[in-house]
Design a protein around this motif. Structure first.
Motif, PDB file in Angstrom:
ATOM      1  N   GLY A 141      10.304 -39.956 -55.107  1.00  6.70           N
ATOM      2  CA  GLY A 141      10.081 -41.007 -54.127  1.00  6.70           C
ATOM      3  C   GLY A 141       9.525 -40.463 -52.823  1.00  6.70           C
ATOM      4  O   GLY A 141       8.955 -39.375 -52.765  1.00  6.70           O
ATOM      5  N   ALA A 142       9.697 -41.231 -51.746  1.00  9.19           N
ATOM      6  CA  ALA A 142       9.186 -40.849 -50.426  1.00  9.19           C
ATOM      7  C   ALA A 142      10.281 -40.188 -49.611  1.00  9.19           C
ATOM      8  O   ALA A 142      11.425 -40.622 -49.619  1.00  9.19           O
ATOM      9  N   SER A 143       9.913 -39.115 -48.937  1.00  2.66           N
ATOM     10  CA  SER A 143      10.882 -38.378 -48.135  1.00  2.66           C
ATOM     11  C   SER A 143      10.147 -37.589 -47.061  1.00  2.66           C
ATOM     12  O   SER A 143       8.975 -37.240 -47.226  1.00  2.66           O
ATOM     13  N   TYR A 144      10.834 -37.284 -45.976  1.00  3.10           N
ATOM     14  CA  TYR A 144      10.258 -36.458 -44.922  1.00  3.10           C
ATOM     15  C   TYR A 144       9.913 -35.060 -45.441  1.00  3.10           C
ATOM     16  O   TYR A 144       9.071 -34.366 -44.876  1.00  3.10           O
ATOM     17  N   ALA A 145      10.576 -34.632 -46.525  1.00  2.00           N
ATOM     18  CA  ALA A 145      10.396 -33.277 -47.041  1.00  2.00           C
ATOM     19  C   ALA A 145       9.336 -33.187 -48.125  1.00  2.00           C
ATOM     20  O   ALA A 145       9.031 -32.091 -48.597  1.00  2.00           O
ATOM     21  N   ILE A 146       8.748 -34.326 -48.534  1.00  2.00           N
ATOM     22  CA  ILE A 146       7.850 -34.346 -49.687  1.00  2.00           C
ATOM     23  C   ILE A 146       6.458 -34.837 -49.290  1.00  2.00           C
ATOM     24  O   ILE A 146       6.312 -35.851 -48.604  1.00  2.00           O
ATOM     25  N   VAL A 147       5.441 -34.120 -49.754  1.00  4.06           N
ATOM     26  CA  VAL A 147       4.052 -34.561 -49.602  1.00  4.06           C
ATOM     27  C   VAL A 147       3.693 -35.496 -50.752  1.00  4.06           C
ATOM     28  O   VAL A 147       3.110 -36.555 -50.548  1.00  4.06           O
ATOM     29  N   GLY A 148       4.007 -35.066 -51.995  1.00  5.53           N
ATOM     30  CA  GLY A 148       3.729 -35.894 -53.171  1.00  5.53           C
ATOM     31  C   GLY A 148       2.962 -35.148 -54.234  1.00  5.53           C
ATOM     32  O   GLY A 148       3.187 -33.957 -54.466  1.00  5.53           O
ATOM     33  N   ALA A 149       2.032 -35.833 -54.887  1.00  5.94           N
ATOM     34  CA  ALA A 149       1.254 -35.256 -55.980  1.00  5.94           C
ATOM     35  C   ALA A 149       0.327 -34.158 -55.463  1.00  5.94           C
ATOM     36  O   ALA A 149      -0.064 -34.136 -54.290  1.00  5.94           O
ATOM     37  N   ALA A 150      -0.055 -33.263 -56.363  1.00  8.16           N
ATOM     38  CA  ALA A 150      -0.905 -32.130 -55.988  1.00  8.16           C
ATOM     39  C   ALA A 150      -2.261 -32.576 -55.462  1.00  8.16           C
ATOM     40  O   ALA A 150      -2.841 -31.920 -54.591  1.00  8.16           O
ATOM     41  N   ASP A 151      -2.786 -33.713 -55.979  1.00  5.54           N
ATOM     42  CA  ASP A 151      -4.120 -34.148 -55.546  1.00  5.54           C
ATOM     43  C   ASP A 151      -4.143 -34.708 -54.125  1.00  5.54           C
ATOM     44  O   ASP A 151      -5.203 -35.063 -53.616  1.00  5.54           O
ATOM     45  N   LYS A 152      -2.993 -34.785 -53.482  1.00  7.14           N
ATOM     46  CA  LYS A 152      -2.959 -35.146 -52.068  1.00  7.14           C
ATOM     47  C   LYS A 152      -3.301 -33.945 -51.176  1.00  7.14           C
ATOM     48  O   LYS A 152      -3.569 -34.111 -49.990  1.00  7.14           O
ATOM     49  N   VAL A 153      -3.253 -32.744 -51.773  1.00 11.86           N
ATOM     50  CA  VAL A 153      -3.494 -31.523 -51.007  1.00 11.86           C
ATOM     51  C   VAL A 153      -4.769 -30.817 -51.454  1.00 11.86           C
ATOM     52  O   VAL A 153      -5.566 -30.363 -50.627  1.00 11.86           O
ATOM     53  N   VAL A 154      -4.979 -30.719 -52.764  1.00  9.17           N
ATOM     54  CA  VAL A 154      -6.169 -30.049 -53.308  1.00  9.17           C
ATOM     55  C   VAL A 154      -6.772 -30.924 -54.402  1.00  9.17           C
ATOM     56  O   VAL A 154      -6.071 -31.743 -55.006  1.00  9.17           O
ATOM     57  N   PRO A 155      -8.068 -30.777 -54.692  1.00  2.80           N
ATOM     58  CA  PRO A 155      -8.676 -31.560 -55.779  1.00  2.80           C
ATOM     59  C   PRO A 155      -8.154 -31.105 -57.141  1.00  2.80           C
ATOM     60  O   PRO A 155      -8.084 -29.902 -57.403  1.00  2.80           O
ATOM     61  N   VAL A 156      -7.773 -32.053 -57.976  1.00  4.47           N
ATOM     62  CA  VAL A 156      -7.212 -31.744 -59.294  1.00  4.47           C
ATOM     63  C   VAL A 156      -8.219 -32.104 -60.376  1.00  4.47           C
ATOM     64  O   VAL A 156      -8.844 -33.162 -60.338  1.00  4.47           O
ATOM     65  N   ASP A 157      -8.388 -31.211 -61.359  1.00  2.00           N
ATOM     66  CA  ASP A 157      -9.349 -31.410 -62.445  1.00  2.00           C
ATOM     67  C   ASP A 157      -8.698 -31.888 -63.737  1.00  2.00           C
ATOM     68  O   ASP A 157      -9.306 -32.619 -64.500  1.00  2.00           O
ATOM     69  N   ILE A 158      -7.457 -31.456 -64.001  1.00  2.00           N
ATOM     70  CA  ILE A 158      -6.775 -31.821 -65.245  1.00  2.00           C
ATOM     71  C   ILE A 158      -5.331 -32.194 -64.943  1.00  2.00           C
ATOM     72  O   ILE A 158      -4.649 -31.497 -64.194  1.00  2.00           O
ATOM     73  N   TYR A 159      -4.887 -33.305 -65.530  1.00  2.00           N
ATOM     74  CA  TYR A 159      -3.501 -33.757 -65.387  1.00  2.00           C
ATOM     75  C   TYR A 159      -2.785 -33.617 -66.730  1.00  2.00           C
ATOM     76  O   TYR A 159      -3.301 -34.044 -67.762  1.00  2.00           O
ATOM     77  N   ILE A 160      -1.586 -33.024 -66.699  1.00  2.00           N
ATOM     78  CA  ILE A 160      -0.781 -32.882 -67.914  1.00  2.00           C
ATOM     79  C   ILE A 160       0.458 -33.760 -67.772  1.00  2.00           C
ATOM     80  O   ILE A 160       1.363 -33.455 -66.995  1.00  2.00           O
ATOM     81  N   PRO A 161       0.532 -34.890 -68.480  1.00  5.32           N
ATOM     82  CA  PRO A 161       1.700 -35.778 -68.374  1.00  5.32           C
ATOM     83  C   PRO A 161       2.950 -35.149 -68.980  1.00  5.32           C
ATOM     84  O   PRO A 161       2.876 -34.221 -69.785  1.00  5.32           O
ATOM     85  N   GLY A 162       4.101 -35.692 -68.603  1.00  7.50           N
ATOM     86  CA  GLY A 162       5.362 -35.270 -69.214  1.00  7.50           C
ATOM     87  C   GLY A 162       6.384 -34.836 -68.198  1.00  7.50           C
ATOM     88  O   GLY A 162       6.055 -34.421 -67.092  1.00  7.50           O
ATOM     89  N   CYS A 163       7.651 -34.945 -68.575  1.00  7.21           N
ATOM     90  CA  CYS A 163       8.757 -34.550 -67.690  1.00  7.21           C
ATOM     91  C   CYS A 163       9.856 -33.877 -68.520  1.00  7.21           C
ATOM     92  O   CYS A 163      10.868 -34.495 -68.792  1.00  7.21           O
ATOM     93  N   PRO A 164       9.642 -32.595 -68.913  1.00  4.05           N
ATOM     94  CA  PRO A 164       8.435 -31.796 -68.690  1.00  4.05           C
ATOM     95  C   PRO A 164       7.464 -31.948 -69.864  1.00  4.05           C
ATOM     96  O   PRO A 164       7.852 -32.451 -70.921  1.00  4.05           O
ATOM     97  N   PRO A 165       6.216 -31.487 -69.714  1.00  3.39           N
ATOM     98  CA  PRO A 165       5.295 -31.479 -70.857  1.00  3.39           C
ATOM     99  C   PRO A 165       5.725 -30.448 -71.891  1.00  3.39           C
ATOM    100  O   PRO A 165       6.354 -29.439 -71.549  1.00  3.39           O
ATOM    101  N   ARG A 166       5.377 -30.683 -73.136  1.00  9.38           N
ATOM    102  CA  ARG A 166       5.610 -29.675 -74.171  1.00  9.38           C
ATOM    103  C   ARG A 166       4.572 -28.567 -74.039  1.00  9.38           C
ATOM    104  O   ARG A 166       3.467 -28.795 -73.557  1.00  9.38           O
ATOM    105  N   PRO A 167       4.895 -27.342 -74.462  1.00  8.89           N
ATOM    106  CA  PRO A 167       3.928 -26.239 -74.379  1.00  8.89           C
ATOM    107  C   PRO A 167       2.603 -26.545 -75.062  1.00  8.89           C
ATOM    108  O   PRO A 167       1.544 -26.114 -74.604  1.00  8.89           O
TER     109      PRO A 167
END
Length: 241
Positions: free
Chosen positions: A197-223
């Motif tokens: 969620g939203a918090s003072y300590a969290i920026v969020g997803a990686a694409d908010k900071v750097v450009p992302v080329d590939i997304y791997i879904p899962g929590c966690p993803p399988r190898p």
């Protein structure tokens, strides 16, 4: 001692062919049609907002970048929705295409050097990453290597939701990489950014900071899903060089 050696030689750990289908108990892609009277309830049940109501015959869409595969929407659908045993596959942003099992079969001639950055994970994705190097998955057979420095890496593999304390580290790691460079957001935290969620300590997803080329879904993803994404990244790198 000899009995131990005899058992090791007898059992043998064999490298397996990579499969993008899990066991029957595995929670993969969501299938089925959601009844109109239950769609809003399913959407409300999703803790990260990945389940969205649509006007088509299926009645819903799932943003697998955010999805935790917790099963809350499936429970609310009262049997109309099910988890299949198929992976929610990695997605390449260039053409929004899913990475299929075909990339695993065409593995020769690749080389990819990866720098892993934990931007604030719970370590679940990191444990699964470690499994890629075991004798079962044997990541090195595909020519993929993990480096200690971003200056030697082709791809930055980000796990965890980006915290304020690690935002600068992520940005500096990306800037230190040589061109052409790729970024992979691995897991629901890095890909979707909604897990905590939203918090003072969290920026969020990686694409908010750097450009992302590939997304791997899962929590966690399988190898296996991670390997499919890495091999697709190796293809992307070859095209850009």
């Amino acid at each position: 001692m000899f009995k131990v050696i005899e058992r090791l030689l007898g059992d043998k750990i064999a490298t397996e062919k990579i499969s993008l289908t899990g066991s029957e108990r595995f929670r993969g892609k969501i299938t089925g049609s959601c009844p109109e009277n239950l769609r809003e309830e399913c959407a409300k049940a999703c803790p990260v907002g990945a389940f969205k109501v649509t006007a088509d015959a299926q009645g819903y869409a799932v943003d697998y970048k955010k999805c935790l595969f917790c099963g809350k929407c499936v429970e609310k659908a009262m049997g109309s929705l099910q988890h299949s045993s198929d992976e929610a596959l990695p997605v390449i942003t260039e053409d929004a295409a899913e990475v299929t099992a075909e990339v695993i079969k065409q593995k020769l001639g690749r080389s990819l050097h990866v720098r892993h950055l934990d931007a604030g994970s719970c370590n679940a994705c990191d444990f699964e990453m470690g499994a890629m190097s075991n004798p079962i998955y044997d990541l090195h057979r595909y020519g993929v290597h993990v480096d200690a420095s971003p200056r030697h890496a082709d791809l930055l593999m980000v796990t965890g939701v980006v915290t304020r304390n690690l935002e600068q580290a992520l940005r500096m790691s990306y800037e230190a990489m040589p061109e052409p460079r790729l970024v992979m957001a691995c897991g629901a935290c890095a890909a979707g950014g909604e897990t905590y969620g939203a918090s003072y300590a969290i920026v969020g997803a990686a694409d908010k900071v750097v450009p992302v080329d590939i997304y791997i879904p899962g929590c966690p993803p399988r190898p296996s899903a991670m390997i499919a994404g890495l091999l697709a990244a190796a293809d992307m790198l070859a095209e850009r060089m």
